[in-house]
Design an enzyme around this catalytic site. Structure first.
Site, PDB file in Angstrom:
ATOM      1  N   SER A 130       0.850  -1.181   0.000  1.00  0.00           N
ATOM      2  CA  SER A 130       0.000   0.000   0.000  1.00  0.00           C
ATOM      3  C   SER A 130       0.891   1.239   0.000  1.00  0.00           C
ATOM      4  CB  SER A 130      -0.895   0.011   1.237  1.00  0.00           C
ATOM      5  OG  SER A 130      -0.113   0.310   2.378  1.00  0.00           O
ATOM      6  N   LYS A 131       0.239   2.378  -0.009  1.00  0.00           N
ATOM      7  CA  LYS A 131       0.988   3.636  -0.074  1.00  0.00           C
ATOM      8  C   LYS A 131       1.970   3.783   1.081  1.00  0.00           C
ATOM      9  CE  LYS A 131      -2.296   6.265  -2.773  1.00  0.00           C
ATOM     10  NZ  LYS A 131      -3.452   7.128  -2.731  1.00  0.00           N
ATOM     11  N   ARG A 132       1.666   3.117   2.180  1.00  0.00           N
ATOM     12  CA  ARG A 132       2.593   3.163   3.320  1.00  0.00           C
ATOM     13  C   ARG A 132       3.984   2.698   2.918  1.00  0.00           C
ATOM     14  NH1 ARG A 132       2.181  -0.620   6.800  1.00  0.00           N
ATOM     15  NH2 ARG A 132       0.608  -1.796   5.692  1.00  0.00           N
ATOM     16  N   GLY A 139       5.482   3.226   0.149  1.00  0.00           N
ATOM     17  CA  GLY A 139       6.126   4.056  -0.873  1.00  0.00           C
ATOM     18  C   GLY A 139       5.289   4.045  -2.129  1.00  0.00           C
TER      19      GLY A 139
END
Ligand code: GLU
Length: 484
Positions: A252-254, A256
């Site tokens: 996920s965006k966590r 990167g």
């Protein structure tokens, strides 16, 4: 029930990638698209892009554009015109009408409150909540539909037997029909639902193989039942496991960048991303580096992993570095120029642009991305400042008593020097010999004055890539600043 989907259909292979546009092409989606594309290519078949844009709020033209851009950056072009679900609404309505006519679908007037109460009661009795078929024709004979309620349309799921398929990735799967309830295929406003559109599209497009994320595996038995009801051939399914981040959680965006185009921005090459993505959940022996043709020749649907793949940014860098090194210096110069100029805050000096390919050739060995290469190239393009305290301090630390005189001597020899690494190296040797210096006592101060840093690749290489006059100017300005 016979597992009619086990043997691959004799139709020419046709795969599809069916993203719901959400604003960008996700790494996971790109991997699914790549597998579908490679599988079709391997079998001499075709690959089609279908945009599942029925969610009109999210599926903006920009979101669709982002998917198309991502696909074309990766070189995964659709072999046929892109199919948009929003353009097929009449067709969905037609199939729904046919199913109603044949008694394979029916109208259901149950209100949301009524369905909530039904589920509550089922739970209280210890059952799994499930639509109880109250508006199936045989259960509602004589009942008048309530006034002012628009019905939904439900698919009449078979009651008995099981849905079975041989998944390309997961192997044989069997789901009892008793587990599946009568799926809503059209909402009260008449709009068709997701699983229904997918089925009609896969059937009409003649899709033979559906390769998709395993978050869809629960949809498959429902889709197979509807496909059978409309008389379509059931495709072969392959559900690939998710991609996890380095911490083992769903990517996920966590973690990167998750959008493919962010990798373009960050200076990754499409062939590197394709190579890297292919290895996420698929393998061919120990092969890590392979081109598109090799991928196509190997990708026969076997060796797809059943466990989640782990995204490893360091490995992606390693793969990218391999491809960067393989690019022509002229190509790299063209690709990196705007990235370099962003760092310079304006146009690069024309005299330095002339040797940009050579600079790239020298530095590409160590850069993992075009962004890193642009950072490294500032070595040549940012004017050093010998007045800088750090430079001055480093100079004093490295210089011997004879160093300024040796640097002046070297500067005076520049005009007559053949401007290539070999003769520069020979001249450096001659100068340090005549001034009684060791190489670092000369080379490091020289680097500091000409490049503003103590370390660079081989001195004669980096000097030869700067125009001779530029070396002379920087040396002179540097000597003046240190008072040498
Ligand atoms: N549109 C779905 C998604 O983006 C994929 C549907 C499918 O592949 O069947 O997750």
């Amino acid at each position: 029930m016979s597992a009619s989907s086990v043997a691959p259909p004799a139709r020419p292979v046709k795969t599809r990638f069916a993203p719901s546009p959400t604003g960008y092409l996700h790494i996971g989606g790109a991997r699914t698209a790549l597998f579908s594309w490679a599988y079709a290519r391997h079998h001499g078949g075709s690959f089609v892009l279908r945009v599942e844009d029925t969610d009109r709020q999210r599926s903006t033209p920009e979101a669709v554009r982002a998917i198309l851009d991502g696909m074309s950056w990766l070189g995964l072009e659709s072999d046929e015109p892109v199919v948009y679900q929003t353009e097929r609404m009449d067709r969905y309505a037609q199939v729904i009408a046919e199913l109603l006519d044949k008694g394979l679908a029916y109208r259901c007037w149950a209100s949301p409150q009524e369905l909530d109460a039904m589920r509550e009661e089922q739970r209280a009795r210890g059952f799994k909540p499930r639509y109880d078929g109250r508006w199936r024709p045989e259960n509602s004979a004589g009942r008048t539909p309530p006034d002012g309620v628009s019905p939904v349309i439900r698919f009449r799921n078979p009651d008995d037997g099981a849905v079975q398929w041989h998944d390309l990735v997961k192997g044989p799967i069997s789901i009892a029909n008793a587990e599946l309830d009568d799926l809503i295929i059209a909402r009260a406003d008449g709009s068709p639902t997701y699983n229904f559109c997918v089925v009609v599209d896969d059937a009409d497009m003649g899709i033979t193989h559906v390769i998709r994320g395993d978050d869809h595996v629960n949809n498959t038995p429902r889709q197979i039942n509807i496909l059978r009801a409309i008389g379509a051939t059931v495709p072969v399914y392959g559900h690939v496991p998710m991609i996890h981040g380095p911490d083992g959680q769903k990517l996920s965006k966590r973690h990167g960048a998750v959008s493919v185009m962010q990798y373009d921005e960050a200076g990754y090459l499409p062939e590197a991303v394709v190579n890297y993505l292919a290895r996420l959940g698929w393998s061919h022996g120990d092969d890590e580096l392979f081109d598109r043709e090799q991928l196509v020749s190997w990708f026969d649907g076997s060796h797809l992993s059943q466990s989640p793949a782990q995204f490893d940014p360091e490995k992606l860098d390693w793969v990218n570095q391999h491809y960067l090194r393989g690019r022509e210096d002229d190509w790299l110069a063209g690709a990196v120029r705007s990235r370099l100029e962003r760092r310079l805050g304006g146009a690069a000096d024309a005299a330095l642009v002339a040797t940009l390919p050579g600079q790239c050739g020298l530095l590409k060995e160590r850069a993992a991305t075009l962004e890193a290469l642009a950072d490294d190239l500032t070595l040549f393009h940012l004017e050093p400042s010998a007045a800088d305290a750090g430079v001055r301090e480093a100079f004093d630390k490295r210089a011997a008593a004879a160093t300024p005189a040796a640097l002046r001597d070297f500067a005076s020899r520049l005009p007559a020097l053949a401007w290539n690494p070999e003769s520069i190296a020979a001249e450096v040797k001659a100068v340090i010999g005549s001034h009684g210096l060791k190489l670092p006592q000369f080379a490091i101060p020289l680097r500091l004055l000409v490049f503003g840093r103590a370390q660079t690749p081989a001195l004669e290489q980096v000097l030869a890539l700067l125009p001779r006059e530029r070396v002379a100017q920087r040396l002179e300005a540097g000597l003046a600043a240190i008072g040498g």
